[in-house]
Enzyme design. Sequence first.
Site, PDB file in Angstrom:
ATOM      1  N   ASP A  12       0.571  16.470  13.094  1.00  0.00           N
ATOM      2  CA  ASP A  12       1.063  16.191  11.741  1.00  0.00           C
ATOM      3  C   ASP A  12      -0.104  16.136  10.749  1.00  0.00           C
ATOM      4  OD1 ASP A  12       3.091  15.852   9.944  1.00  0.00           O
ATOM      5  OD2 ASP A  12       3.350  13.700  10.311  1.00  0.00           O
ATOM      6  N   ALA A  31       7.744   2.723   8.216  1.00  0.00           N
ATOM      7  CA  ALA A  31       6.955   1.516   7.982  1.00  0.00           C
ATOM      8  C   ALA A  31       6.727   1.227   6.509  1.00  0.00           C
ATOM      9  CB  ALA A  31       5.611   1.679   8.672  1.00  0.00           C
ATOM     10  N   LYS A  72       0.779  -2.482   9.032  1.00  0.00           N
ATOM     11  CA  LYS A  72       1.953  -1.607   9.024  1.00  0.00           C
ATOM     12  C   LYS A  72       3.104  -2.408   9.623  1.00  0.00           C
ATOM     13  CE  LYS A  72       2.543   3.202  10.396  1.00  0.00           C
ATOM     14  NZ  LYS A  72       1.903   4.411  10.848  1.00  0.00           N
ATOM     15  N   LYS A  83       4.767   3.288   1.707  1.00  0.00           N
ATOM     16  CA  LYS A  83       5.792   3.257   2.752  1.00  0.00           C
ATOM     17  C   LYS A  83       6.050   4.660   3.281  1.00  0.00           C
ATOM     18  CE  LYS A  83      10.556   2.607   1.148  1.00  0.00           C
ATOM     19  NZ  LYS A  83      11.290   3.588   0.771  1.00  0.00           N
ATOM     20  N   GLY A  84       6.356   4.741   4.552  1.00  0.00           N
ATOM     21  CA  GLY A  84       6.672   6.022   5.178  1.00  0.00           C
ATOM     22  C   GLY A  84       8.091   5.984   5.700  1.00  0.00           C
ATOM     23  N   LEU A 105       0.818  -1.228   0.000  1.00  0.00           N
ATOM     24  CA  LEU A 105       0.000   0.000   0.000  1.00  0.00           C
ATOM     25  C   LEU A 105       0.844   1.268   0.000  1.00  0.00           C
ATOM     26  CD1 LEU A 105      -2.711  -1.120   2.599  1.00  0.00           C
ATOM     27  CD2 LEU A 105      -3.036  -0.841   0.132  1.00  0.00           C
TER      28      LEU A 105
HETATM   29  N1  LIG Z   1      -4.802   2.502   6.962  1.00  0.00           N
HETATM   30  C1  LIG Z   1      -4.235   2.535   5.776  1.00  0.00           C
HETATM   31  N2  LIG Z   1      -4.905   2.142   4.682  1.00  0.00           N
HETATM   32  C2  LIG Z   1      -4.317   2.187   3.465  1.00  0.00           C
HETATM   33  N3  LIG Z   1      -3.061   2.578   3.250  1.00  0.00           N
HETATM   34  C3  LIG Z   1      -2.329   2.954   4.293  1.00  0.00           C
HETATM   35  C4  LIG Z   1      -2.868   2.956   5.616  1.00  0.00           C
HETATM   36  N4  LIG Z   1      -1.925   3.398   6.476  1.00  0.00           N
HETATM   37  C5  LIG Z   1      -0.837   3.666   5.717  1.00  0.00           C
HETATM   38  N5  LIG Z   1      -1.070   3.410   4.414  1.00  0.00           N
HETATM   39  C6  LIG Z   1      -0.134   3.611   3.290  1.00  0.00           C
HETATM   40  O1  LIG Z   1       1.177   3.428   3.783  1.00  0.00           O
HETATM   41  C7  LIG Z   1       1.939   4.622   3.644  1.00  0.00           C
HETATM   42  C8  LIG Z   1       2.871   4.780   4.832  1.00  0.00           C
HETATM   43  O2  LIG Z   1       2.129   4.823   6.032  1.00  0.00           O
HETATM   44  P1  LIG Z   1       2.505   5.810   7.222  1.00  0.00           P
HETATM   45  O3  LIG Z   1       2.611   7.186   6.637  1.00  0.00           O
HETATM   46  O4  LIG Z   1       1.552   5.629   8.306  1.00  0.00           O
HETATM   47  O5  LIG Z   1       3.926   5.239   7.597  1.00  0.00           O
HETATM   48  P2  LIG Z   1       4.967   5.866   8.600  1.00  0.00           P
HETATM   49  O6  LIG Z   1       6.293   5.230   8.344  1.00  0.00           O
HETATM   50  O7  LIG Z   1       4.408   5.734   9.973  1.00  0.00           O
HETATM   51  O8  LIG Z   1       4.947   7.371   8.112  1.00  0.00           O
HETATM   52  P3  LIG Z   1       5.741   8.605   8.699  1.00  0.00           P
HETATM   53  O9  LIG Z   1       7.076   8.569   8.046  1.00  0.00           O
HETATM   54  O10 LIG Z   1       4.881   9.757   8.215  1.00  0.00           O
HETATM   55  O11 LIG Z   1       5.766   8.457  10.176  1.00  0.00           O
HETATM   56  C9  LIG Z   1       0.913   5.720   3.533  1.00  0.00           C
HETATM   57  O12 LIG Z   1       1.399   6.823   2.836  1.00  0.00           O
HETATM   58  C10 LIG Z   1      -0.196   5.010   2.765  1.00  0.00           C
HETATM   59  O13 LIG Z   1       0.092   5.013   1.399  1.00  0.00           O
END
Ligand SMILES: Nc1ncnc2c1ncn2[C@@H]1O[C@H](COP(=O)(O)OP(=O)(O)OP(=O)(O)O)[C@@H](O)[C@H]1O
Length: 588
Positions: free
Chosen positions: A157, A46, A63, A42-43, A40
Amino acid sequence: MTSKITRTLSESQEGQIVEEKIYKANGEISFKRYSKGRFLGKGGFARVYEFLNLDSKQISAGKIISKASLNKSRARQKLMSEIKIHRSLNNQNIVRFEHFFEDSDNVYILLELCTNQTLSELIRRRKRLTEIEVQCYTFQAISALKYLHAHRVIHRDIKLGNLFLSDKMELKLGDFGLATKLEFDGERKRTICGTPNYIAPEILEGTHGHSYEVDTWSLGVLIYTMLIGKPPFETNDVKLTYRRIKMNAYSFPDQVPISKEARDIVSEILINDPTARPSLDDLLAHPFLCKNSLPKLLPASTLAVPPSSAYLKQFESTGKDDVKLSRPPRSSSQTRISEDLRSNRLEDGRLTEREIKSTNRVISRTESTACGSNTSRKTATISCYNFISGGPTLWVNKWVDYSNKYGLGYMLSNGCAGVYFNDASKIVANSKGDSFQYISRSGNGREETMVQHTIPNFPSELQKKVTLLQHFRKHLMIDKLCGDESKELVYIKKWLLTEHAIIFRLSNKVVQVSFLDKSELLLCSDSKMVTYVDKQGMPAIYPLSSAMETQNREMAKRLRYTKEILTSMLHPQTAGTGEYRPTGKNED
Ligand SMILES: Nc1ncnc2c1ncn2[C@@H]1O[C@H](COP(=O)(O)OP(=O)(O)OP(=O)(O)O)[C@@H](O)[C@H]1O
């Protein structure tokens, strides 16, 4: 009780099985199995995949956070805090936290799956959104923030990429990695965090800490971005972006036509002084969100193309007193800030747009337009005061705090409007608005004089004050509800705004304490009675002498607070627990 640990059979590719190992209280071990599906996104921390629960067939967003990325204690803490806060939340505009578990390599967080990505991808596809879409998403984002703030959580955020869209096109706020929970009301946070384009100036300044208003700021950036297609302070250099945020340097490009209401809501939010930003309730009552009815959800076609004109037609404004079909009735503390008051420039004294934006806060006891059952209940409650023997016959119904420029404008329950000016002079008009009393101090300032005038025959030096009175009167105008209008008009003698309430001392010896939670105390020194109206609007009356001993703990608490404040008003040097922060203007 069960404890959980998992084993990932194959991590590297999609379609692999992830097992959650569950240790039951009786010593048995069982497994919950998930099939890792579509990637889906990546951030920073995660990677997120669809996770199919092979027993329940439920699909979630899984995640996956590698434990290797958690070797620094800060990163571990961030994740723990994210989980702790997010799992405690339950609101339809917040991504649902379903479950979390871990194995030796990873931590897994299972979330409500949002199949339509985030507003970030939407803007990338569509460039910018139509106003009806921005209204619809803003309304839902405010609903999420209202819930969070009511639970003392600041998201910190808010941005396109953290606002997800469900399969039904419902907006869901996610990613609680930077969220924080306040321990107590009034706590200030000092961590510098956020996303550069969306970060509030008080976080950058870092001098007084920050609180909920940072989310409101980011909401303003978000609204601008949805309307215009790029964030207001964006540059190629983060330092320059920060400088622009601190200087409040942004503009609306001429080539993107947007309505006045849309411009207004953005510029009212993007004010560097966090205390001057509108509350979330103020925003829900803003003309931008009230000028037409709103769709509850947008059609999925808008993921690719703007809504059709046939679709838009259903939501066109049909007049200024529209009753909104898809909006819950507004609460009594929300009222539409009058369009004219915003845009009109007063003769003499001149309100500039900016001044109005940074000061105009309206709090009302009743709605001037019909807005569902809430209005009738409030009106009925107010009328009730009169039927309780010994209860007050007159009280303040609505007020506008304009004290950083002129003073406090108000409307009494008998339809008389008045202003308490910053120079401690007062003016109050009769309900018809054709005559007024002007009260000022004369001589050594100890003597109060009251002079009656008619309109238009009054001294020219009062012109500016009368103009202001008329403006306030026009914009606070409500139907005459109840309460006598005697020959000698009642007016506000003193007022004080604290963290929890606004306090009025009326010239008829009534003290009115209107708490922010909508409960109210009316202390009547003539009848020696206290009227307490609870948060639900139910009035009850007690003799002043025994009110403190009442079983009604909520009322007793408010009475104690009121007593403390009244004492400190009388003896400012001896009183004060630091629990309240007077900001209103007063006579000596
Ligand atoms: N509940 C969800 N349903 C669908 N896609 C999701 C969901 N949560 C996250 N994603 C996808 O995963 C990607 C990364 O998630 P997220 O931003 O929560 O990761 P993170 O590593 O915690 O981010 P950050 O670097 O902002 O802390 C999002 O941009 C989205 O594309």
